[in-house]
Design a protein around this motif. Sequence first.
Motif, short mmCIF file in Angstrom:
data_model
loop_
_atom_site.label_atom_id
_atom_site.label_comp_id
_atom_site.label_asym_id
_atom_site.label_seq_id
_atom_site.Cartn_x
_atom_site.Cartn_y
_atom_site.Cartn_z
N MET A 1 0.69 -1.13 0.13
CA MET A 1 0.02 0.13 -0.05
C MET A 1 0.70 1.21 -0.11
N ILE A 2 0.50 2.09 -0.81
CA ILE A 2 1.16 3.28 -0.85
C ILE A 2 0.43 4.37 -0.15
N ARG A 3 1.27 5.33 0.77
CA ARG A 3 0.68 6.27 1.67
C ARG A 3 1.23 7.39 1.55
N ILE A 4 0.85 8.71 1.73
CA ILE A 4 1.38 9.74 2.07
C ILE A 4 1.93 10.01 3.16
#
Length: 143
Positions: A1-4
Amino acid sequence: MIRIARAQVWVHDQDAALDFYTSKVGLEVRSDVTLSEMGDFRWLTVGPPGQDDVSLVLMAIPAPPMVDAATQDEIRNLTAKGFAGTVFLTTDDCQASYQELSARGVEFTETPEQRPYGIDAGFRDPSGNSIRLTQLAHDLADV
């Protein structure tokens, strides 16, 4: 998962920005590290209390040799005009947050107004960065 994890704003003076974002806006220091091996580069981040996985990098405008003097001036000028990006903050009560921040010395460019998406106000940091303070309408809060 990519998160800021972080977003960055250019600042003219990191100390002035740090004071503004902590004492006036109410954010907390996440990191303040000076790296002598990188020419005293200062990594300075702040973030909202209780939202530990997100921070705002208060990045000094780079100087030569990283960028040429003309580019440095362009960044400085765009930042001062409020066109180097916008920080969007949300609150549960825009009017109360407006009053609290105003009492701390934040000068608003726009007072809270009802908009189709909620109640919204605007201010700028000491470098000129545009900041929006928004109380989202309940039906838009999860969009």
